[in-house]
Design a protein around this motif. Structure first.
Motif, PDB file in Angstrom:
ATOM      1  N   SER A  56      50.341 -65.343  -8.450  1.00  0.00           N
ATOM      2  CA  SER A  56      49.936 -66.312  -7.435  1.00  0.00           C
ATOM      3  C   SER A  56      49.653 -65.554  -6.146  1.00  0.00           C
ATOM      4  O   SER A  56      50.528 -65.422  -5.287  1.00  0.00           O
ATOM      5  CB  SER A  56      51.038 -67.349  -7.213  1.00  0.00           C
ATOM      6  N   ARG A  57      48.444 -65.073  -6.010  1.00  0.00           N
ATOM      7  CA  ARG A  57      48.096 -64.247  -4.851  1.00  0.00           C
ATOM      8  C   ARG A  57      48.257 -64.997  -3.537  1.00  0.00           C
ATOM      9  O   ARG A  57      48.583 -64.405  -2.524  1.00  0.00           O
ATOM     10  CB  ARG A  57      46.674 -63.725  -4.984  1.00  0.00           C
ATOM     11  N   THR A  58      48.011 -66.305  -3.542  1.00  0.00           N
ATOM     12  CA  THR A  58      48.146 -67.071  -2.301  1.00  0.00           C
ATOM     13  C   THR A  58      49.598 -67.171  -1.861  1.00  0.00           C
ATOM     14  O   THR A  58      49.882 -67.305  -0.678  1.00  0.00           O
ATOM     15  CB  THR A  58      47.566 -68.493  -2.467  1.00  0.00           C
ATOM     16  N   ARG A  59      50.521 -67.115  -2.798  1.00  0.00           N
ATOM     17  CA  ARG A  59      51.950 -67.162  -2.487  1.00  0.00           C
ATOM     18  C   ARG A  59      52.528 -65.784  -2.188  1.00  0.00           C
ATOM     19  O   ARG A  59      53.687 -65.658  -1.803  1.00  0.00           O
ATOM     20  CB  ARG A  59      52.694 -67.753  -3.686  1.00  0.00           C
TER      21      ARG A  59
END
Length: 184
Positions: free
Chosen positions: A53-56
């Motif tokens: 989860s790159r956004t996290r």
């Protein structure tokens, strides 16, 4: 063989803790434990989570940083409080007062950079925290050095994951990254 099995077990337990229902809290606890008693780089655990989860990833890096700094402060305080009761008698017993005074001198001359260098590299963080506490190195300088170096380490990892994706996570897990095959 026992040490290798023990480290593998600790790594799997930390990974389960970080990926469990409590997720971010588990990552924070795992980071605290990595900084205090378990000498396994937390990057092995958080890199795959960041890649999933790159956004996290920014949040994961922040929680990892918080756990690590809290663990380092706990060790510092433990060494600072218990130095007279535990460490000093041992130093006196083995005749190591001169070596300890040399260590104090190194911290007085460049303790910030000693702590910074140890905590940004894979050297166990426990060494810097215990030495800083035992020598009564100023806690505010210790906090700045730990926070800055660990921030570079964890946010740098997040940037690597953003730039290179799951391949970086595979490297931290000790596996070769998947390389695209040439179609000829």
């Amino acid at each position: 063989m026992r040490i290798k099995n023990g480290l593998a077990y600790a790594k799997s337990r930390l990974a389960k803790l970080a990926e469990g229902r409590k997720g971010l809290g588990g990552i924070s606890v795992a980071s605290f434990l990595e900084t205090t008693i378990i000498p396994i780089p937390i990057e092995v655990i958080v890199a795959p989570i960041m890649a999933a989860s790159r956004t996290r990833g920014f949040i994961v890096a922040s929680v990892t940083l918080a756990g690590s700094v809290l663990g380092a402060v706990a060790l510092y305080l433990l060494a600072w409080v218990l130095f007279d009761d535990l460490a000093q008698p041992l130093i006196d017993l083995v005749g190591g007062q001169q070596e300890f005074e040399d260590l104090e001198g190194r911290f007085a001359e460049g303790g910030f950079w000693v702590v910074f260098a140890i905590s940004i590299t894979p050297v166990p963080m426990q060494l810097a925290a215990l030495a800083a506490g035992a020598t009564s190195y100023p806690i505010w300088l210790f906090l700045i050095a730990i926070t800055a170096s660990r921030a570079i380490r964890y946010y740098g990892l997040w940037l690597l994951v953003l730039g290179f994706g799951a391949g970086i996570a595979r490297i931290f897990e000790g596996r070769k990254p998947d390389l695209p095959q040439d179609a000829t």
